[in-house]
Design a protein around this motif. Structure first.
Motif, PDB file in Angstrom:
ATOM      1  N   MET A   1      57.358 -50.597  -4.763  1.00 50.95           N
ATOM      2  CA  MET A   1      57.284 -51.850  -4.019  1.00 50.95           C
ATOM      3  C   MET A   1      56.225 -51.535  -3.008  1.00 50.95           C
ATOM      4  SD  MET A   1      60.007 -53.820  -1.942  1.00 50.95           S
ATOM      5  CE  MET A   1      61.137 -54.181  -3.556  1.00 50.95           C
ATOM      6  N   SER A   2      55.376 -52.533  -2.484  1.00 49.52           N
ATOM      7  CA  SER A   2      54.395 -52.250  -1.491  1.00 49.52           C
ATOM      8  C   SER A   2      55.060 -52.616  -0.173  1.00 49.52           C
ATOM      9  CB  SER A   2      53.371 -53.273  -1.604  1.00 49.52           C
ATOM     10  OG  SER A   2      53.612 -54.762  -1.335  1.00 49.52           O
ATOM     11  N   ASP A   3      54.398 -51.839   0.957  1.00 46.75           N
ATOM     12  CA  ASP A   3      54.915 -52.113   2.290  1.00 46.75           C
ATOM     13  C   ASP A   3      55.073 -53.611   2.772  1.00 46.75           C
ATOM     14  OD1 ASP A   3      55.068 -49.351   2.300  1.00 46.75           O
ATOM     15  OD2 ASP A   3      53.295 -49.094   3.439  1.00 46.75           O
ATOM     16  N   ILE A   4      55.918 -53.717   3.604  1.00 43.91           N
ATOM     17  CA  ILE A   4      56.084 -55.073   4.184  1.00 43.91           C
ATOM     18  C   ILE A   4      55.460 -54.968   5.602  1.00 43.91           C
ATOM     19  CG2 ILE A   4      58.735 -54.820   5.239  1.00 43.91           C
ATOM     20  CD1 ILE A   4      58.953 -57.962   4.335  1.00 43.91           C
ATOM     21  N   ARG A   5      54.759 -56.157   6.001  1.00 42.51           N
ATOM     22  CA  ARG A   5      54.001 -56.053   7.166  1.00 42.51           C
ATOM     23  C   ARG A   5      54.838 -56.893   7.900  1.00 42.51           C
ATOM     24  NH1 ARG A   5      48.752 -55.088   7.334  1.00 42.51           N
ATOM     25  NH2 ARG A   5      48.212 -56.893   8.415  1.00 42.51           N
ATOM     26  N   VAL A   6      55.212 -56.567   9.361  1.00 40.06           N
ATOM     27  CA  VAL A   6      55.926 -57.115  10.153  1.00 40.06           C
ATOM     28  C   VAL A   6      55.404 -57.527  11.507  1.00 40.06           C
ATOM     29  CG1 VAL A   6      58.139 -56.151   9.328  1.00 40.06           C
ATOM     30  CG2 VAL A   6      56.899 -55.171  11.145  1.00 40.06           C
ATOM     31  N   ALA A   7      55.956 -58.924  12.041  1.00 34.35           N
ATOM     32  CA  ALA A   7      55.270 -59.142  13.354  1.00 34.35           C
ATOM     33  C   ALA A   7      56.634 -58.991  14.250  1.00 34.35           C
ATOM     34  CB  ALA A   7      54.830 -60.564  13.321  1.00 34.35           C
ATOM     35  N   ILE A   8      56.386 -58.575  15.396  1.00 33.99           N
ATOM     36  CA  ILE A   8      57.651 -58.653  16.216  1.00 33.99           C
ATOM     37  C   ILE A   8      57.469 -59.689  17.383  1.00 33.99           C
ATOM     38  CG2 ILE A   8      58.697 -57.286  17.838  1.00 33.99           C
ATOM     39  CD1 ILE A   8      58.582 -56.261  14.823  1.00 33.99           C
ATOM     40  N   ALA A   9      58.282 -60.433  17.732  1.00 36.46           N
ATOM     41  CA  ALA A   9      58.593 -61.263  18.644  1.00 36.46           C
ATOM     42  C   ALA A   9      59.186 -60.826  20.043  1.00 36.46           C
ATOM     43  CB  ALA A   9      59.266 -62.515  18.154  1.00 36.46           C
ATOM     44  N   GLY A  10      58.703 -61.288  20.778  1.00 35.78           N
ATOM     45  CA  GLY A  10      59.206 -60.985  22.468  1.00 35.78           C
ATOM     46  C   GLY A  10      59.007 -59.495  22.663  1.00 35.78           C
ATOM     47  N   ALA A  11      57.749 -58.913  22.308  1.00 32.95           N
ATOM     48  CA  ALA A  11      57.261 -57.548  22.220  1.00 32.95           C
ATOM     49  C   ALA A  11      57.514 -56.822  23.405  1.00 32.95           C
ATOM     50  CB  ALA A  11      55.926 -57.468  21.610  1.00 32.95           C
ATOM     51  N   SER A  12      57.283 -57.562  24.496  1.00 31.45           N
ATOM     52  CA  SER A  12      57.416 -56.851  25.930  1.00 31.45           C
ATOM     53  C   SER A  12      58.642 -56.635  26.398  1.00 31.45           C
ATOM     54  CB  SER A  12      56.746 -57.617  26.909  1.00 31.45           C
ATOM     55  OG  SER A  12      55.307 -57.976  26.583  1.00 31.45           O
ATOM     56  N   GLY A  13      59.615 -57.224  25.625  1.00 36.17           N
ATOM     57  CA  GLY A  13      61.199 -57.009  26.198  1.00 36.17           C
ATOM     58  C   GLY A  13      61.747 -55.990  25.717  1.00 36.17           C
ATOM     59  N   ARG A  14      63.003 -55.755  26.172  1.00 35.85           N
ATOM     60  CA  ARG A  14      63.806 -54.313  25.644  1.00 35.85           C
ATOM     61  C   ARG A  14      64.003 -54.216  24.264  1.00 35.85           C
ATOM     62  NH1 ARG A  14      66.442 -56.650  30.142  1.00 35.85           N
ATOM     63  NH2 ARG A  14      67.908 -57.601  28.941  1.00 35.85           N
ATOM     64  N   MET A  15      64.389 -55.136  23.649  1.00 35.62           N
ATOM     65  CA  MET A  15      64.674 -55.279  22.223  1.00 35.62           C
ATOM     66  C   MET A  15      63.421 -55.285  21.446  1.00 35.62           C
ATOM     67  SD  MET A  15      67.163 -54.789  20.144  1.00 35.62           S
ATOM     68  CE  MET A  15      66.666 -54.463  18.391  1.00 35.62           C
ATOM     69  N   GLY A  16      62.370 -55.967  22.037  1.00 39.18           N
ATOM     70  CA  GLY A  16      60.991 -55.866  21.405  1.00 39.18           C
ATOM     71  C   GLY A  16      60.543 -54.812  21.293  1.00 39.18           C
ATOM     72  N   ARG A  17      60.472 -53.888  22.438  1.00 37.29           N
ATOM     73  CA  ARG A  17      59.887 -52.534  22.445  1.00 37.29           C
ATOM     74  C   ARG A  17      60.703 -51.578  21.499  1.00 37.29           C
ATOM     75  NH1 ARG A  17      60.159 -53.467  28.162  1.00 37.29           N
ATOM     76  NH2 ARG A  17      61.997 -52.336  28.194  1.00 37.29           N
ATOM     77  N   MET A  18      62.197 -51.631  21.284  1.00 38.94           N
ATOM     78  CA  MET A  18      62.596 -50.994  20.272  1.00 38.94           C
ATOM     79  C   MET A  18      62.329 -51.378  18.935  1.00 38.94           C
ATOM     80  SD  MET A  18      64.957 -48.524  20.689  1.00 38.94           S
ATOM     81  CE  MET A  18      65.634 -48.773  22.122  1.00 38.94           C
ATOM     82  N   LEU A  19      62.044 -52.672  18.699  1.00 37.59           N
ATOM     83  CA  LEU A  19      61.735 -52.980  17.225  1.00 37.59           C
ATOM     84  C   LEU A  19      60.436 -52.343  17.063  1.00 37.59           C
ATOM     85  CD1 LEU A  19      62.822 -56.670  17.500  1.00 37.59           C
ATOM     86  CD2 LEU A  19      63.729 -55.001  15.677  1.00 37.59           C
ATOM     87  N   ILE A  20      59.442 -52.443  18.086  1.00 35.03           N
ATOM     88  CA  ILE A  20      58.271 -51.629  17.612  1.00 35.03           C
ATOM     89  C   ILE A  20      58.255 -50.148  17.262  1.00 35.03           C
ATOM     90  CG2 ILE A  20      55.948 -51.179  18.879  1.00 35.03           C
ATOM     91  CD1 ILE A  20      56.242 -53.921  20.224  1.00 35.03           C
ATOM     92  N   GLU A  21      59.066 -49.642  18.012  1.00 29.59           N
ATOM     93  CA  GLU A  21      59.342 -48.272  17.920  1.00 29.59           C
ATOM     94  C   GLU A  21      59.950 -47.957  16.378  1.00 29.59           C
ATOM     95  OE1 GLU A  21      61.852 -44.492  19.693  1.00 29.59           O
ATOM     96  OE2 GLU A  21      61.653 -46.312  20.888  1.00 29.59           O
ATOM     97  N   ALA A  22      60.732 -48.781  16.163  1.00 33.98           N
ATOM     98  CA  ALA A  22      61.337 -48.658  14.822  1.00 33.98           C
ATOM     99  C   ALA A  22      60.627 -49.026  13.737  1.00 33.98           C
ATOM    100  CB  ALA A  22      62.799 -49.456  14.816  1.00 33.98           C
ATOM    101  N   ALA A  23      59.579 -49.968  13.878  1.00 33.10           N
ATOM    102  CA  ALA A  23      58.794 -50.411  12.955  1.00 33.10           C
ATOM    103  C   ALA A  23      57.694 -49.409  12.658  1.00 33.10           C
ATOM    104  CB  ALA A  23      57.873 -51.741  13.176  1.00 33.10           C
ATOM    105  N   LEU A  24      57.552 -48.540  13.520  1.00 32.00           N
ATOM    106  CA  LEU A  24      56.464 -47.613  13.312  1.00 32.00           C
ATOM    107  C   LEU A  24      56.908 -46.175  12.714  1.00 32.00           C
ATOM    108  CD1 LEU A  24      54.726 -47.723  17.228  1.00 32.00           C
ATOM    109  CD2 LEU A  24      53.663 -48.442  14.813  1.00 32.00           C
ATOM    110  N   LYS A  25      58.210 -46.078  12.872  1.00 30.10           N
ATOM    111  CA  LYS A  25      58.964 -44.799  12.031  1.00 30.10           C
ATOM    112  C   LYS A  25      59.369 -45.276  10.815  1.00 30.10           C
ATOM    113  CE  LYS A  25      60.463 -42.933  16.522  1.00 30.10           C
ATOM    114  NZ  LYS A  25      61.814 -42.658  17.322  1.00 30.10           N
TER     115      LYS A  25
END
Length: 268
Positions: free
Chosen positions: A1-25
């Protein structure tokens, strides 16, 4: 299965930053876009800056452009913003993972309607451990169906704007369903003054707000001579973010449908 490309809403917020970190890993996930409201200080800066990583993905302020660049949008913002992003995802034919809480009946209906056209995971709590607790509560409620009073106690940080939390409400719903009750009919959300004796068929909720508490939830089954407590405590927001990545991967290649984390984890 190919990778899924995600967009993170609220990227500057506390949860947004955590989602970005998780997506990168997360293996199988690619950070395609990150966005926030116009005027947010981090707009125009690298999405990985706060995690100390250069990603080449800049935080934008155009939700349409960001969602169009991805296969799936992950949103933990506010109900009003999430519904705007949901409408865009529906228009653009993109999947969506919704961790936002505090929706009214109309908001929930809009999410259900969108699920008829696009794949959506909508859950009050994305953490794997919390969803395991939901299953434990089903078993406990069946066993402790007679002679036990049920109380739900939750604590969150001072910035949380809805109460009780979506997770606490879902816990109450799980228990009420197993007891053959309607939570709308049996929930007690506050006690003050001369309340009289507790009615046996009610489910009480207590809410604590303060400091930087990420999220603590306890369901108490109180009987005569004993108490059973089922508790989940979050030490960080990362469990929510990691669960969201699993939800996004679950939606890869799926058609329309409204799912929750019980579906994602195969607990249905």
């Amino acid at each position: 299965m190919s990778d899924i490309r995600v967009a993170i809403a609220g990227a500057s917020g506390r949860m947004g930053r955590m989602l970005i970190e998780a997506a990168l890993k997360e293996e199988g996930v690619v950070l395609a876009a990150a966005f926030d409201r116009p005027g947010t200080p981090f707009v125009g800066r690298d999405a990985g800056e706060m995690a100390g990583v250069a990603t080449g993905v800049m935080i934008g302020d155009d939700a349409r452009v960001a969602i169009a660049a991805a296969d799936c949008v992950i949103d933990f913002t506010r109900p009003e913003g999430t519904l705007v992003h949901l409408a865009l995802a529906r228009e653009l034919g993109r999947a969506m993972v919704i961790g936002t809480t505090g929706f009214d009946a109309a908001g929930k209906a809009a999410i259900a309607q969108a699920g008829r056209e696009i794949p959506v995971v909508f859950a009050p709590n994305m953490a794997v451990g919390v969803n395991a607790v939901f299953r434990l509560l089903e078993v406990a409620a069946r066993i402790l169906s007679e002679g036990y009073d049920v109380e739900v106690i939750e604590a969150h940080h001072r910035f949380k704007v809805d109460a009780p939390s979506g997770t606490a409400l879902r816990m109450g719903e799980v228990v009420a369903r197993e007891l053959g009750r309607s939570l709308d009919a049996c929930a007690i959300y506050g006690r003050e003054g001369h309340t009289g004796e507790r009615k046996a068929d009610t489910i009480g909720f207590s809410t604590i707000r303060g400091g930087d508490v990420v999220g603590d939830h306890t369901v108490l089954f109180a009987g005569i001579g004993e108490r059973i407590e089922i508790t989940h405590k979050s030490g960080s927001r990362m469990p929510y973010a990691l669960g969201s990545m699993r939800a996004a991967k679950y939606l890869a290649g799926r058609g329309e449908g409204l799912f929750d984390m019980q579906d994602v984890l195969g607990l249905r």
